[in-house]
Design a protein around this motif. Structure first.
Motif, PDB file in Angstrom:
ATOM      1  N   GLU A  78      36.183  47.445  28.378  1.00  7.25           N
ATOM      2  CA  GLU A  78      37.099  46.451  29.010  1.00  7.25           C
ATOM      3  C   GLU A  78      36.161  46.017  30.589  1.00  7.25           C
ATOM      4  N   LEU A  79      36.164  44.650  30.708  1.00  6.02           N
ATOM      5  CA  LEU A  79      35.571  44.212  31.830  1.00  6.02           C
ATOM      6  C   LEU A  79      36.427  44.532  33.291  1.00  6.02           C
ATOM      7  N   ARG A  80      35.639  44.989  34.090  1.00  7.15           N
ATOM      8  CA  ARG A  80      36.500  45.642  35.558  1.00  7.15           C
ATOM      9  C   ARG A  80      35.966  44.649  36.655  1.00  7.15           C
ATOM     10  N   PRO A  81      36.558  43.664  36.773  1.00  4.98           N
ATOM     11  CA  PRO A  81      36.042  42.769  37.990  1.00  4.98           C
ATOM     12  C   PRO A  81      35.971  43.558  39.413  1.00  4.98           C
ATOM     13  N   PRO A  82      34.873  43.185  40.223  1.00  4.91           N
ATOM     14  CA  PRO A  82      35.051  43.985  41.519  1.00  4.91           C
ATOM     15  C   PRO A  82      36.277  42.978  42.495  1.00  4.91           C
ATOM     16  N   THR A  83      36.668  43.680  43.518  1.00  5.71           N
ATOM     17  CA  THR A  83      37.553  43.108  44.623  1.00  5.71           C
ATOM     18  C   THR A  83      36.531  42.728  45.450  1.00  5.71           C
ATOM     19  N   VAL A  84      36.723  41.358  45.688  1.00  2.74           N
ATOM     20  CA  VAL A  84      35.800  40.794  46.762  1.00  2.74           C
ATOM     21  C   VAL A  84      36.451  40.431  48.128  1.00  2.74           C
ATOM     22  N   LYS A 116      34.362  33.781  50.641  1.00  2.00           N
ATOM     23  CA  LYS A 116      32.807  33.606  50.647  1.00  2.00           C
ATOM     24  C   LYS A 116      32.078  34.716  50.297  1.00  2.00           C
ATOM     25  N   HIS A 117      32.464  35.656  49.543  1.00  3.27           N
ATOM     26  CA  HIS A 117      31.673  36.589  48.935  1.00  3.27           C
ATOM     27  C   HIS A 117      31.816  36.310  47.321  1.00  3.27           C
ATOM     28  N   THR A 118      30.666  36.842  46.635  1.00  4.68           N
ATOM     29  CA  THR A 118      30.669  36.690  45.218  1.00  4.68           C
ATOM     30  C   THR A 118      31.271  37.830  44.517  1.00  4.68           C
ATOM     31  N   GLY A 119      31.755  37.567  43.272  1.00  6.34           N
ATOM     32  CA  GLY A 119      32.129  38.632  42.405  1.00  6.34           C
ATOM     33  C   GLY A 119      30.989  39.027  41.554  1.00  6.34           C
ATOM     34  N   LEU A 120      31.560  39.397  40.352  1.00  6.05           N
ATOM     35  CA  LEU A 120      30.401  39.951  39.637  1.00  6.05           C
ATOM     36  C   LEU A 120      29.974  38.686  38.445  1.00  6.05           C
ATOM     37  N   VAL A 121      28.990  38.277  38.648  1.00  5.45           N
ATOM     38  CA  VAL A 121      28.316  37.022  37.687  1.00  5.45           C
ATOM     39  C   VAL A 121      27.565  37.453  36.428  1.00  5.45           C
ATOM     40  N   LEU A 122      28.301  37.180  35.494  1.00  5.96           N
ATOM     41  CA  LEU A 122      27.652  37.462  34.054  1.00  5.96           C
ATOM     42  C   LEU A 122      27.081  36.306  33.353  1.00  5.96           C
ATOM     43  N   ASP A 123      25.894  36.279  32.465  1.00  6.29           N
ATOM     44  CA  ASP A 123      25.405  35.224  31.696  1.00  6.29           C
ATOM     45  C   ASP A 123      26.281  35.327  30.515  1.00  6.29           C
ATOM     46  N   ILE A 124      27.117  34.479  30.044  1.00  7.79           N
ATOM     47  CA  ILE A 124      27.876  34.634  28.850  1.00  7.79           C
ATOM     48  C   ILE A 124      27.330  33.837  27.777  1.00  7.79           C
ATOM     49  N   LEU A 159      40.599  38.613  44.134  1.00  8.08           N
ATOM     50  CA  LEU A 159      40.582  38.196  45.358  1.00  8.08           C
ATOM     51  C   LEU A 159      42.210  38.141  45.817  1.00  8.08           C
ATOM     52  N   ASP A 160      42.358  38.814  47.046  1.00  8.13           N
ATOM     53  CA  ASP A 160      43.925  39.044  47.461  1.00  8.13           C
ATOM     54  C   ASP A 160      44.780  39.353  46.329  1.00  8.13           C
ATOM     55  N   GLY A 161      44.024  40.223  45.617  1.00  9.71           N
ATOM     56  CA  GLY A 161      44.952  40.896  44.527  1.00  9.71           C
ATOM     57  C   GLY A 161      45.107  40.238  43.238  1.00  9.71           C
ATOM     58  N   ILE A 162      44.537  39.055  43.130  1.00  8.16           N
ATOM     59  CA  ILE A 162      44.605  38.193  41.887  1.00  8.16           C
ATOM     60  C   ILE A 162      43.157  38.204  41.421  1.00  8.16           C
ATOM     61  N   MET A 163      43.142  38.411  39.883  1.00  2.18           N
ATOM     62  CA  MET A 163      42.093  38.553  38.996  1.00  2.18           C
ATOM     63  C   MET A 163      41.706  37.111  38.710  1.00  2.18           C
ATOM     64  N   TYR A 164      40.491  36.587  38.946  1.00  2.00           N
ATOM     65  CA  TYR A 164      40.026  35.389  38.564  1.00  2.00           C
ATOM     66  C   TYR A 164      38.587  35.340  37.886  1.00  2.00           C
ATOM     67  N   ALA A 165      38.541  34.156  37.224  1.00  2.00           N
ATOM     68  CA  ALA A 165      37.180  33.981  36.465  1.00  2.00           C
ATOM     69  C   ALA A 165      36.908  32.355  36.623  1.00  2.00           C
ATOM     70  N   GLU A 166      35.619  32.268  37.191  1.00  2.00           N
ATOM     71  CA  GLU A 166      35.289  31.006  37.632  1.00  2.00           C
ATOM     72  C   GLU A 166      33.881  30.357  36.775  1.00  2.00           C
ATOM     73  N   LEU A 167      33.998  29.457  36.139  1.00  2.00           N
ATOM     74  CA  LEU A 167      32.743  28.900  35.523  1.00  2.00           C
ATOM     75  C   LEU A 167      31.855  28.429  36.701  1.00  2.00           C
TER      76      LEU A 167
END
Length: 98
Positions: free
Chosen positions: A5-11, A15-23, A89-97
């Motif tokens: 399972e993907l475990r995104p980091p807390t940012v 202004k900070h960047t999360g985990l960037v993956l090449d999909i 971010l702020d307790g909410i998981m996100y994914a952004e293209l």
């Protein structure tokens, strides 16, 4: 499918960047599952890793898959392969293209 399972980091801030993956692909495992079978979205990275998406990203996954199909039908370039940023971010998981 025995995915990790993907475990995104807390940012700290927007202004900070999360985990960037090449999909390479975003798919649904067992989309026609019976009630006793599991179904869930997953990503296949360009380095061949397969990561199961956590439940807070299920809606994003289904909407993104629909968008990818619509862009394909319109004859525009596909969304994948491409980069996606994952985080919390702020307790909410996100994914952004990207």
């Amino acid at each position: 499918m025995d995915d990790i399972e993907l475990r995104p980091p807390t940012v700290a801030s927007a202004k900070h960047t999360g985990l960037v993956l090449d999909i390479a692909a975003l798919r649904i495992h067992n989309p026609l599952a019976r009630p006793d079978e599991a179904t869930y979205p997953y990503i296949r990275c360009t380095d061949r890793r397969v990561l199961r998406l956590p439940e807070p990203l299920y809606r994003w996954a289904t909407e993104t898959i629909a968008l990818d199909h619509a862009t394909h039908a319109a004859g525009t370039p596909p969304l994948f392969p491409g980069q996606v940023e994952f985080g919390i971010l702020d307790g909410i998981m996100y994914a952004e293209l990207l």
